[in-house]
Design a protein around this motif. Structure first.
Motif, PDB file in Angstrom:
ATOM      1  N   GLY A 111      -3.072 -19.436   3.969  1.00 25.10           N
ATOM      2  CA  GLY A 111      -2.883 -18.950   2.608  1.00 25.10           C
ATOM      3  C   GLY A 111      -4.159 -18.673   1.848  1.00 25.10           C
ATOM      4  N   ARG A 112      -5.287 -18.634   2.539  1.00 26.44           N
ATOM      5  CA  ARG A 112      -6.571 -18.432   1.854  1.00 26.44           C
ATOM      6  C   ARG A 112      -7.084 -17.002   1.949  1.00 26.44           C
ATOM      7  NH1 ARG A 112     -10.717 -22.459   4.264  1.00 26.44           N
ATOM      8  NH2 ARG A 112     -11.991 -21.454   2.642  1.00 26.44           N
ATOM      9  N   TRP A 113      -6.498 -16.208   2.839  1.00 24.61           N
ATOM     10  CA  TRP A 113      -7.014 -14.859   3.067  1.00 24.61           C
ATOM     11  C   TRP A 113      -5.860 -13.864   3.130  1.00 24.61           C
ATOM     12  CZ3 TRP A 113     -12.245 -14.169   3.152  1.00 24.61           C
ATOM     13  CH2 TRP A 113     -13.025 -15.318   3.325  1.00 24.61           C
ATOM     14  N   LEU A 114      -6.187 -12.624   2.781  1.00 25.92           N
ATOM     15  CA  LEU A 114      -5.249 -11.516   2.897  1.00 25.92           C
ATOM     16  C   LEU A 114      -5.879 -10.442   3.774  1.00 25.92           C
ATOM     17  CD1 LEU A 114      -4.256 -11.588  -0.802  1.00 25.92           C
ATOM     18  CD2 LEU A 114      -2.545 -11.545   1.003  1.00 25.92           C
ATOM     19  N   PHE A 115      -5.085  -9.935   4.697  1.00 28.52           N
ATOM     20  CA  PHE A 115      -5.499  -8.839   5.572  1.00 28.52           C
ATOM     21  C   PHE A 115      -4.783  -7.574   5.106  1.00 28.52           C
ATOM     22  CE2 PHE A 115      -5.808 -12.748   8.005  1.00 28.52           C
ATOM     23  CZ  PHE A 115      -7.078 -12.663   8.571  1.00 28.52           C
ATOM     24  N   LEU A 116      -5.537  -6.545   4.751  1.00 30.05           N
ATOM     25  CA  LEU A 116      -4.989  -5.295   4.225  1.00 30.05           C
ATOM     26  C   LEU A 116      -5.186  -4.192   5.255  1.00 30.05           C
ATOM     27  CD1 LEU A 116      -6.438  -5.434   0.585  1.00 30.05           C
ATOM     28  CD2 LEU A 116      -4.397  -6.530   1.497  1.00 30.05           C
ATOM     29  N   ARG A 117      -4.075  -3.692   5.783  1.00 33.65           N
ATOM     30  CA  ARG A 117      -4.151  -2.658   6.820  1.00 33.65           C
ATOM     31  C   ARG A 117      -3.998  -1.280   6.194  1.00 33.65           C
ATOM     32  NH1 ARG A 117      -0.923   0.521   9.401  1.00 33.65           N
ATOM     33  NH2 ARG A 117       0.946  -0.459   8.518  1.00 33.65           N
ATOM     34  N   ALA A 118      -5.009  -0.456   6.369  1.00 31.35           N
ATOM     35  CA  ALA A 118      -4.995   0.945   5.959  1.00 31.35           C
ATOM     36  C   ALA A 118      -5.010   1.807   7.217  1.00 31.35           C
ATOM     37  CB  ALA A 118      -6.200   1.255   5.073  1.00 31.35           C
ATOM     38  N   PRO A 119      -4.764   3.123   7.097  1.00 31.65           N
ATOM     39  CA  PRO A 119      -4.758   3.966   8.299  1.00 31.65           C
ATOM     40  C   PRO A 119      -6.038   3.895   9.119  1.00 31.65           C
ATOM     41  CG  PRO A 119      -3.783   5.148   6.459  1.00 31.65           C
ATOM     42  CD  PRO A 119      -4.340   3.873   5.902  1.00 31.65           C
ATOM     43  N   ARG A 120      -7.195   3.724   8.467  1.00 30.19           N
ATOM     44  CA  ARG A 120      -8.462   3.765   9.201  1.00 30.19           C
ATOM     45  C   ARG A 120      -9.303   2.504   9.046  1.00 30.19           C
ATOM     46  NH1 ARG A 120      -7.718   9.044   7.373  1.00 30.19           N
ATOM     47  NH2 ARG A 120      -7.723  10.607   9.037  1.00 30.19           N
ATOM     48  N   ASP A 128      -9.045 -16.174  -3.346  1.00 24.10           N
ATOM     49  CA  ASP A 128      -9.753 -16.601  -4.547  1.00 24.10           C
ATOM     50  C   ASP A 128     -10.646 -15.501  -5.104  1.00 24.10           C
ATOM     51  OD1 ASP A 128     -11.693 -16.491  -2.610  1.00 24.10           O
ATOM     52  OD2 ASP A 128     -12.307 -18.590  -2.780  1.00 24.10           O
ATOM     53  N   GLY A 129     -10.578 -14.318  -4.493  1.00 19.64           N
ATOM     54  CA  GLY A 129     -11.380 -13.201  -4.958  1.00 19.64           C
ATOM     55  C   GLY A 129     -12.771 -13.149  -4.373  1.00 19.64           C
ATOM     56  N   ARG A 130     -13.134 -14.136  -3.563  1.00 22.57           N
ATOM     57  CA  ARG A 130     -14.466 -14.173  -2.983  1.00 22.57           C
ATOM     58  C   ARG A 130     -14.461 -13.619  -1.562  1.00 22.57           C
ATOM     59  NH1 ARG A 130     -16.057 -20.432  -4.645  1.00 22.57           N
ATOM     60  NH2 ARG A 130     -15.773 -20.172  -6.908  1.00 22.57           N
ATOM     61  N   GLY A 131     -15.655 -13.347  -1.091  1.00 28.01           N
ATOM     62  CA  GLY A 131     -15.778 -12.875   0.284  1.00 28.01           C
ATOM     63  C   GLY A 131     -15.190 -11.490   0.453  1.00 28.01           C
ATOM     64  N   GLY A 132     -14.913 -11.149   1.690  1.00 26.18           N
ATOM     65  CA  GLY A 132     -14.324  -9.862   1.993  1.00 26.18           C
ATOM     66  C   GLY A 132     -15.179  -9.054   2.929  1.00 26.18           C
ATOM     67  N   MET A 133     -14.515  -8.297   3.783  1.00 27.16           N
ATOM     68  CA  MET A 133     -15.212  -7.419   4.713  1.00 27.16           C
ATOM     69  C   MET A 133     -14.246  -6.333   5.162  1.00 27.16           C
ATOM     70  SD  MET A 133     -15.346  -9.633   8.246  1.00 27.16           S
ATOM     71  CE  MET A 133     -16.060  -8.214   9.081  1.00 27.16           C
ATOM     72  N   ARG A 134     -14.791  -5.293   5.760  1.00 25.11           N
ATOM     73  CA  ARG A 134     -13.988  -4.161   6.239  1.00 25.11           C
ATOM     74  C   ARG A 134     -14.270  -3.936   7.715  1.00 25.11           C
ATOM     75  NH1 ARG A 134     -13.441   1.183   2.800  1.00 25.11           N
ATOM     76  NH2 ARG A 134     -11.959  -0.255   1.821  1.00 25.11           N
ATOM     77  N   VAL A 135     -13.187  -3.740   8.492  1.00 18.67           N
ATOM     78  CA  VAL A 135     -13.277  -3.480   9.917  1.00 18.67           C
ATOM     79  C   VAL A 135     -12.696  -2.094  10.177  1.00 18.67           C
ATOM     80  CG1 VAL A 135     -12.566  -4.233  12.214  1.00 18.67           C
ATOM     81  CG2 VAL A 135     -13.012  -5.933  10.422  1.00 18.67           C
ATOM     82  N   PRO A 136     -13.414  -1.185  10.807  1.00 15.32           N
ATOM     83  CA  PRO A 136     -12.855   0.151  11.067  1.00 15.32           C
ATOM     84  C   PRO A 136     -11.749   0.089  12.116  1.00 15.32           C
ATOM     85  CG  PRO A 136     -14.994  -0.077  12.111  1.00 15.32           C
ATOM     86  CD  PRO A 136     -14.806  -1.301  11.275  1.00 15.32           C
ATOM     87  N   LEU A 137     -10.729   0.912  11.941  1.00 16.10           N
ATOM     88  CA  LEU A 137      -9.659   1.076  12.916  1.00 16.10           C
ATOM     89  C   LEU A 137      -9.744   2.471  13.514  1.00 16.10           C
ATOM     90  CD1 LEU A 137      -6.665  -0.565  10.990  1.00 16.10           C
ATOM     91  CD2 LEU A 137      -8.209  -1.640  12.638  1.00 16.10           C
ATOM     92  N   GLY A 138      -9.062   2.666  14.641  1.00 17.50           N
ATOM     93  CA  GLY A 138      -9.124   3.952  15.327  1.00 17.50           C
ATOM     94  C   GLY A 138     -10.439   4.072  16.073  1.00 17.50           C
ATOM     95  N   GLY A 139     -11.104   5.198  15.899  1.00 20.47           N
ATOM     96  CA  GLY A 139     -12.393   5.409  16.542  1.00 20.47           C
ATOM     97  C   GLY A 139     -12.287   5.522  18.048  1.00 20.47           C
ATOM     98  N   SER A 140     -13.430   5.428  18.707  1.00 23.79           N
ATOM     99  CA  SER A 140     -13.451   5.598  20.161  1.00 23.79           C
ATOM    100  C   SER A 140     -12.700   4.486  20.876  1.00 23.79           C
ATOM    101  CB  SER A 140     -14.906   5.639  20.655  1.00 23.79           C
ATOM    102  OG  SER A 140     -15.583   4.432  20.323  1.00 23.79           O
ATOM    103  N   GLU A 141     -12.584   3.324  20.244  1.00 16.87           N
ATOM    104  CA  GLU A 141     -11.859   2.213  20.858  1.00 16.87           C
ATOM    105  C   GLU A 141     -10.375   2.226  20.519  1.00 16.87           C
ATOM    106  OE1 GLU A 141     -14.066  -1.138  19.371  1.00 16.87           O
ATOM    107  OE2 GLU A 141     -15.235  -1.265  21.220  1.00 16.87           O
ATOM    108  N   ARG A 142      -9.979   3.167  19.663  1.00 18.22           N
ATOM    109  CA  ARG A 142      -8.581   3.271  19.229  1.00 18.22           C
ATOM    110  C   ARG A 142      -8.042   1.899  18.789  1.00 18.22           C
ATOM    111  NH1 ARG A 142      -6.157   6.578  24.198  1.00 18.22           N
ATOM    112  NH2 ARG A 142      -7.969   5.678  25.224  1.00 18.22           N
TER     113      ARG A 142
END
Length: 694
Positions: A111-120, A128-142
């Motif tokens: 319950g401490r983190w949320l994962f947000l899935r977008a198309p890419r 708590d509003g802290r932290g955060g990062m973005r991971v690319p989806l798709g790409g050469s590794e699909r």
């Protein structure tokens, strides 16, 4: 018009009996008679603008935290979405992410983190509003998000495909909330799903074996032992691995097992015997959704929506779910469970007359309900229920004695016996209409049309036997007969004006529309076909070889079609489908037709649609052709979606009667002038005027 994604599928088929058949004059059910009378007695619904039916829902995803203390939701904010967090104990929501393209959110188990899935991309955000990062989806590794990792406090599972010297290999990777990656499994074959034990080890996986799917147990040394062999139409999703070595899953494997006909909740015991935990007690509908206990991963809530929507509690949740259901009589409910006896549960109230769900917090300690997510900004633009048509579940006997299921929408305040009747055919055809809200059908009902939706044999949602009941007869036979005979049965019950009957549909529904006009012109007076294949054999061959389904490593479509006796690589099947196609029988077409398509459709090739329209034009047949440049299989942007509804309404009104369409605004007029490639008399006012040299 997001329902297009449900109504459109990988497609396939054709069908219809050219000789008319008169349905037996059976009495309508008491429920249907009562529904007709009740809708007739209501005031006439106000005519709503087209934009009210574009399904621009305010909330994209709503999820209860595992502890039941917060509700996270993605809210539409213009061109993007915002992530909000609402405390269930009371108080105002706060914004966690102001702008996001995410379509789905998942809570971490702690319950401490949320994962947000977008198309890419996948965004990882602290509650708590802290932290955060973005991971690319798709790409050469699909790279794709597979699901939440149930073994870890905060991690998701990713599926990747990587190129090697000998081809490609698949990887199942764990990624935690800080971006730390752990390779869990690498395989030359396509892994559909995995189950992990409490220590995070892969203990079972579902994999494509070259001509079938199979469930394997993963032994301690990493080797596999196959425990279930799945036919192409048998599917399963792994839910959890239990401490005793059993596996919980949902699906329809084991046609010889008890309840094997329906998609259900299952347990594979440590000795590999298959046990049914839950199936539809009415023996009518496949499982639609399942909710697990956030702590134990045991199944608690199951919903079925292929006929009359019903939700049931499983095990210890039976009494609580029954108590919730009693508070919403006649409604479809979806329940999300909080962990612990004091945790609140989140309830979504749904109905065919509710475009957006209503959200409630339920306290299992005292049965209290509290409405949430109901501020004016969220509820704005939702049509009032009184303006919408109730969707009535119906069934009727086909001429061969099989009971066929479907739905009927009756406009409020309209005499059903005198109203025009429109058959609305779903896509797929391995798909089905559900009991909930349908924007296209409600739009037609709001214009005064009685709308008939047949879940003809070959549809899913009603068990595997129902899907296979077509016996490959998607040519000039049973599938289209189910639709035609359903229309005739309704007319025999005094529902619909026999002189004003139309047919509309998208993808396979568009193909069925072409068939109806070609082989049943005495019944159907007009048709509207979205992205229709005109030669099913050619369309299926193209889809497998070159379409979006052609590059999937599981190649499941090819094997599915073969199982359904629709293998277009077989010369005899291809010849049969071609001979019975609307393209080969274009000379029989003389009813007015509107065709709409996307210029970059990867499910039905635009050149196939264009060739069919050109064939009709050369023969002097009445046809209008509207193309969205760069559009896919279904319109997505607001103006193309509105154009779809406007063109449909214009065509039906001209030939079946009803109120004149609301005039198009400047943007829609410009879109029509630019994209009406061929305009029949119904669209002369909106077509581009040819230049003198043309």
């Amino acid at each position: 018009m997001t329902k297009f994604r449900e109504l459109c599928g990988t497609l396939a088929l054709l069908a219809l009996l050219s000789a008319p058949w008169q349905a037996p004059a059976a009495e309508a059910t008491a429920e249907l008679r009562n529904a007709i009378a009740a809708q007739r007695a209501l005031p006439r619904a106000p005519r709503l603008p087209r934009t009210a039916f574009l399904e621009s829902r305010s909330l994209a995803s709503v999820r209860l935290s595992p502890g039941g203390d917060y509700v996270a939701y993605l809210r539409e904010q213009g061109e993007s979405r915002s992530l909000f967090l609402l405390p269930t104990a009371g108080g105002k929501p706060r914004v966690l992410v102001a702008r996001s393209q995410a379509e789905q959110l998942l809570w971490s188990r702690d319950g401490r983190w949320l994962f947000l899935r977008a198309p890419r991309s996948l965004d990882i955000v602290g509650a708590d509003g802290r932290g955060g990062m973005r991971v690319p989806l798709g790409g050469s590794e699909r790279r794709r998000v597979m699901k939440l990792d149930p073994s870890q406090p905060a991690a998701v599972l990713l599926r990747e495909r990587v190129s090697t010297g000998n081809g490609e290999r698949g990887r199942i990777v764990r990624m935690d909330a800080h971006g730390q990656r752990t390779l869990l499994r690498e395989d030359a074959r396509w892994i559909h799903d995995v189950a992990l034990d409490a220590r995070g080890r892969v203990v079972a996986l579902a994999r494509f074996e070259g001509d079938h799917d199979a469930l394997h147990r993963v032994l301690p040394d990493g080797s596999l032992r196959e425990v279930l062999h799945l036919e192409p139409t048998e599917k399963l999703d792994l839910l959890a691995a239990m401490p005793d070595g059993s596996l919980l899953m949902e699906g329809n494997p084991g046609s010889d097992a008890p309840g094997g006909n329906f998609r259900r909740v299952l347990r594979l015991a440590p000795d590999d015997t298959l046990q049914t935990i839950h199936e539809d007690p009415r023996h009518e509908a496949d499982l639609d959704e399942i909710e697990l206990d956030p702590r134990t991963q045991q199944p608690l809530v199951a919903s079925h929506r292929s006929t009359v929507a019903a939700t049931y509690g499983i095990g210890a949740a039976q009494a609580t779910v029954s108590a919730i259901a009693r508070k919403f009589p006649g409604r479809d409910i979806d329940v999300q469970v909080g962990d612990g006896p004091s945790a609140r549960w989140l309830v979504a109230e749904r109905a065919s007359t509710l475009r957006d769900p209503r959200w409630w917090l339920y306290d299992p300690r005292n049965g209290d309900l509290r409405r949430v997510l109901d501020d004016p900004g969220i509820a704005a633009g939702m049509p009032k229920e009184a303006a919408l048509a109730r969707k009535v579940a119906i069934d009727y006997l086909a001429s061969d004695g099989m009971r066929v299921r479907g739905f009927l929408l009756l406009p409020p305040g309209v005499d059903a016996a005198r109203a025009p009747l429109v058959a609305h055919v779903h896509g797929g055809p391995i798909n089905h209409f559900r009991a909930g809200y349908d924007g296209v059908a409600q739009f037609l009902a709001n214009r005064g049309y009685v709308v008939f939706q047949s879940n003809f044999r070959g549809s899913n949602g009603h068990g595997r036997d129902y899907t296979f009941a077509a016996h490959g007869d998607y040519g000039n036979g049973r599938v289209q007969q189910d639709i035609v005979e359903g229309v005739r049965w309704l007319l025999a019950q005094g529902i619909g004006d026999a002189a004003r009957v139309g047919i509309v549909g998208h993808s396979f529904g568009g193909y069925s529309t072409l068939l109806g006009l070609t082989f049943q012109p005495g019944l159907f007076k007009v048709g509207v076909a979205g992205s229709p294949p005109a030669d099913l054999g050619h369309a299926m061959r193209w889809l497998v070889d070159a379409g979006d389904q052609g590059d999937l490593p599981d190649r499941s479509l090819k094997h599915m079609l073969a199982t359904l006796s629709l293998d277009a690589t077989d010369p005899a099947t291809y010849a049969r489908l071609h001979a019975q196609s609307p393209l080969a029988n274009a000379a029989l077409m003389h009813r007015p037709l509107l065709v709409m398509a996307g210029g970059a459709d990867r499910t039905v090739a635009i050149r196939e649609v264009t060739h069919y329209v050109a064939t009709l034009k050369a023969a002097g047949r009445p046809v209008t052709f509207l193309v969205e440049p760069g559009g896919g299989h279904s319109p997505v942007a607001p103006v193309p979606r509105e154009a779809y509804l406007f063109a449909m309404e214009t065509m039906l009104q001209r030939h079946l009667g009803g109120p004149a369409p609301e005039p198009p605004g400047p943007r829609l007029r410009a879109y029509l002038r630019q994209n009406l490639r061929l305009a029949g008399p119904e669209f002369a006012a909106w077509a581009r005027k040819p230049a003198p040299e043309e």
